[in-house]
Structure formats: C-alpha cells, structure tokens
Write an enzyme that holds these catalytic residues in place. Structure first.
Site, PDB file in Angstrom:
ATOM      1  N   GLY A 140      38.645  55.504  31.927  1.00  0.00           N
ATOM      2  CA  GLY A 140      38.627  54.037  31.461  1.00  0.00           C
ATOM      3  C   GLY A 140      38.068  54.056  30.027  1.00  0.00           C
ATOM      4  O   GLY A 140      37.774  55.026  29.539  1.00  0.00           O
ATOM      5  N   TYR A 143      38.101  38.615  41.260  1.00  0.00           N
ATOM      6  CA  TYR A 143      37.600  39.731  40.659  1.00  0.00           C
ATOM      7  C   TYR A 143      36.036  39.430  40.084  1.00  0.00           C
ATOM      8  O   TYR A 143      34.950  40.062  40.391  1.00  0.00           O
ATOM      9  CB  TYR A 143      38.145  39.957  39.331  1.00  0.00           C
ATOM     10  CG  TYR A 143      37.380  40.674  38.234  1.00  0.00           C
ATOM     11  CD1 TYR A 143      37.521  42.116  38.610  1.00  0.00           C
ATOM     12  CD2 TYR A 143      36.794  40.600  37.028  1.00  0.00           C
ATOM     13  CE1 TYR A 143      36.840  42.919  37.582  1.00  0.00           C
ATOM     14  CE2 TYR A 143      36.158  41.207  36.180  1.00  0.00           C
ATOM     15  CZ  TYR A 143      36.024  42.574  36.403  1.00  0.00           C
ATOM     16  OH  TYR A 143      35.445  43.459  35.576  1.00  0.00           O
ATOM     17  N   LYS A 160      32.658  41.573  41.581  1.00  0.00           N
ATOM     18  CA  LYS A 160      31.390  42.179  40.635  1.00  0.00           C
ATOM     19  C   LYS A 160      30.085  41.666  40.974  1.00  0.00           C
ATOM     20  O   LYS A 160      29.152  42.124  40.767  1.00  0.00           O
ATOM     21  CB  LYS A 160      31.762  41.820  39.154  1.00  0.00           C
ATOM     22  CG  LYS A 160      33.163  42.506  38.757  1.00  0.00           C
ATOM     23  CD  LYS A 160      33.072  44.230  38.778  1.00  0.00           C
ATOM     24  CE  LYS A 160      32.098  44.788  37.640  1.00  0.00           C
ATOM     25  NZ  LYS A 160      32.029  46.152  37.798  1.00  0.00           N
ATOM     26  N   TRP A 201      35.371  41.008  27.418  1.00  0.00           N
ATOM     27  CA  TRP A 201      36.468  41.275  26.333  1.00  0.00           C
ATOM     28  C   TRP A 201      36.414  42.799  25.829  1.00  0.00           C
ATOM     29  O   TRP A 201      36.161  42.894  24.686  1.00  0.00           O
ATOM     30  CB  TRP A 201      36.372  40.334  25.173  1.00  0.00           C
ATOM     31  CG  TRP A 201      36.364  38.916  25.627  1.00  0.00           C
ATOM     32  CD1 TRP A 201      36.317  38.219  26.882  1.00  0.00           C
ATOM     33  CD2 TRP A 201      36.865  37.765  24.940  1.00  0.00           C
ATOM     34  NE1 TRP A 201      36.450  36.687  26.779  1.00  0.00           N
ATOM     35  CE2 TRP A 201      36.793  36.433  25.558  1.00  0.00           C
ATOM     36  CE3 TRP A 201      36.981  37.590  23.331  1.00  0.00           C
ATOM     37  CZ2 TRP A 201      36.916  35.230  24.978  1.00  0.00           C
ATOM     38  CZ3 TRP A 201      37.060  36.277  22.919  1.00  0.00           C
ATOM     39  CH2 TRP A 201      37.388  35.140  23.866  1.00  0.00           C
ATOM     40  N   LEU A 256      35.431  52.489  28.733  1.00  0.00           N
ATOM     41  CA  LEU A 256      33.998  52.766  28.607  1.00  0.00           C
ATOM     42  C   LEU A 256      33.567  54.004  29.147  1.00  0.00           C
ATOM     43  O   LEU A 256      32.502  54.609  28.548  1.00  0.00           O
ATOM     44  CB  LEU A 256      33.218  51.547  29.293  1.00  0.00           C
ATOM     45  CG  LEU A 256      31.581  51.544  29.420  1.00  0.00           C
ATOM     46  CD1 LEU A 256      31.010  51.741  27.967  1.00  0.00           C
ATOM     47  CD2 LEU A 256      30.968  50.359  30.258  1.00  0.00           C
ATOM     48  N   THR A 279      40.040  46.376  38.009  1.00  0.00           N
ATOM     49  CA  THR A 279      39.821  45.351  36.975  1.00  0.00           C
ATOM     50  C   THR A 279      41.223  44.621  36.689  1.00  0.00           C
ATOM     51  O   THR A 279      41.351  43.879  35.853  1.00  0.00           O
ATOM     52  CB  THR A 279      39.508  46.200  35.483  1.00  0.00           C
ATOM     53  OG1 THR A 279      40.502  47.257  35.406  1.00  0.00           O
ATOM     54  CG2 THR A 279      38.059  46.735  35.674  1.00  0.00           C
TER      55      THR A 279
END
Length: 285
Positions: free
Chosen positions: A10, A125, A129, A150, A12, A62
């Site tokens: 991903g 979602y 989390k 974002w 990050l 996600t």
C-alpha cells in the site's frame, strides 16, 4: 532497532519501508502473501520468528463502500486482525504503531477533533478501525495510535491520481465541497512514524499535513500546480450518493503531536507540489 511494516504493497507501507531503509534501520515489509491477518496462528508465528522491536501496522481493509456489504470481512481484517497483531506484539514485547483514521469520529460540526473526543463512526469501515484501536489499548501499553485522513502516496490509487487522470479528458469537473479535512502525504507521514518508533512517547496522535480544505479545493490546487486547465464546480455530497456515509468534518487537532515534541507535517499545498514531482517519474504527467 528492527522494524516490521504490514501493508507494504500500500501507499503508507511502501513509504515506511523506504524511510527506515534510508536511515539504515533493519526493516521488513510484509503483505497478505506473507501471512493472513485473519489467521491468528500465522500472525503469532510470523512475529515470533522475526521478533521485531517495532511493528507498524498499516495493512487494512479500506474499501469503504464495499465494507457496507462485507461487514464480516472488514471486521475480520481491521478488528480481529489488529487484535492478533497486538497480541503478537505483547508476546514479544514489541512496540506497536497502529494506523487509524478520522472515520472513528462522527464528522459533525466544524471544530478540530481532539484525540480523546467522543467517537461515533458513521460507517462499517470506521467501526472496524475503532474496534482495532480498542483492541490495541486493551492489550498493550507500548503503543502509538495514529489517526490519519485523505491519504495519498506513490504506491497506489488516490484522489489526486484520479483527478489528474480525469483532467486528461475533461475540462470541467464537479467535486464535493461539503466534506472538509486534511490530506496526508505518506512520504511525510513515514518520516514522523520513523521518528515516533525511536521514542517511548506512547499514546494517541493525529497526523495529517497542516491546513484544511474541501475535496473541491484540493482538486483545484492539484490542477493549479499541475498546470491543468480544468474548471472545478463545487457540489454537495448529495450529488454523489455513496453506499457508505462519509463524515463531513474530518478536521483533526495536532495538539498531542505538539505536546509530545514531534514535528508537524508540512502544509498540504506543499505536500501536493512534492507529490506531483514524485509522480512525474512514474505517470508521465
């Protein structure tokens, strides 16, 4: 220090691995090809074998709209999977940095959300989390919970890439303007997370690039900096109905970052400019 980063495929996870490598720190990035987050034994065995000092848990389900129809899958990955990671960290006495989201809040009003403000996710979602956060807090003392919003980075799809792609065939676009928050450039965030990993300043933090904007304002700034002649027409969220409700207010206070002595991320406009330069090498803008 030895670091394990989940979600390496991903945005990050990719940048975190690169940041630790640039600092000469031993790091390993893993994905679902290495183990499934929903397999408790596999998670436990992998961490027990590698024995990292720090785990950055960036992997997550996600697909926000899809989660409304796949609640069990979403909860299994984001809630149960995070619990398994936390338990495995507890077993080997590793620090855990858990990446969470602005979606744990209801998104009401116009004030910045403080880290301890009342939670109230408006979609599956967000609930998943938040359940992950609760598992981390229940099992560990050596943890950082870092809420972001974002997200954009080089290793994946995001709003900025979508806007640039649309700009190739559209001179006018309608973009939502009643959702307000802060973009988060994963290269900037990775620097902060690497800094955090070297400390024992445990707790809950909000980490986004500085400043706030609407999605429409973000699109306008992207086109301006990229030199694209595209007219953005602001529209309410009701113009683009989605399966999952989105919070209108995603403003996150950075007071906890400042209090702990961590550096704030650069302003979002600056981050957009640097990201566009990074994109030039791969997307031929």
């Amino acid at each position: 220090m030895k670091v394990l980063v989940t979600g390496v495929t991903g945005q990050l996870g990719h940048d975190c691995v690169n940041e630790f490598m640039s600092r000469g720190i031993e790091v390993r990035g893993v994905s679902s090809r290495d183990f499934s987050l929903t397999d408790e034994t596999a998670v436990k065995n992998y961490l027990a074998e590698y024995r990292p000092d720090v785990v950055i848990h960036a992997a997550a389900y996600t697909a926000v709209d899809k989660a409304e129809d796949e609640q069990d899958v979403c909860m299994a990955v984001n809630a149960d999977g995070t619990r398994y990671i936390a338990q495995a960290c507890q077993d080997i006495d590793a620090k855990l940095i858990y990446i969470s989201t602005d979606y744990v809040f209801p998104g009401e009003g116009e004030a910045d959300y403080e880290v301890a403000d009342t939670k109230g996710p408006v979609n599956v979602y967000g609930r998943s989390k938040l359940a992950g956060e609760q598992a981390v807090q229940e099992l560990l003392t050596k943890y950082f919970i870092v809420r972001i919003s974002w997200v954009f980075g080089i290793n994946g799809k995001n709003f900025i890439r979508t806007m640039l792609k649309l700009a190739a065939s559209h001179k006018e676009l309608t973009v939502v303007d009643d959702q307000v928050g802060s973009p988060t450039y994963t290269r900037d965030l990775a620097i902060l997370l690497a800094d955090m990993a070297a400390t024992e300043k445990y707790g809950i933090y909000h980490a986004t690039n500085e400043g706030v904007c609407s999605w429409a304002e973000l699109a306008e700034e992207v086109f301006r900096q990229a030199g694209k002649e595209v007219t953005v027409t602001p529209v309410p969220s009701s113009a683009y109905p989605t399966k999952a409700q989105r919070p209108k207010n995603s403003r996150l206070s950075k007071a906890s970052l400042t209090a702990a002595g961590f550096s704030l991320l650069p302003r979002w406009q600056d981050a957009v400019g640097r990201y566009l330069i990074e994109l030039q090498s791969v997307d031929n803008l």
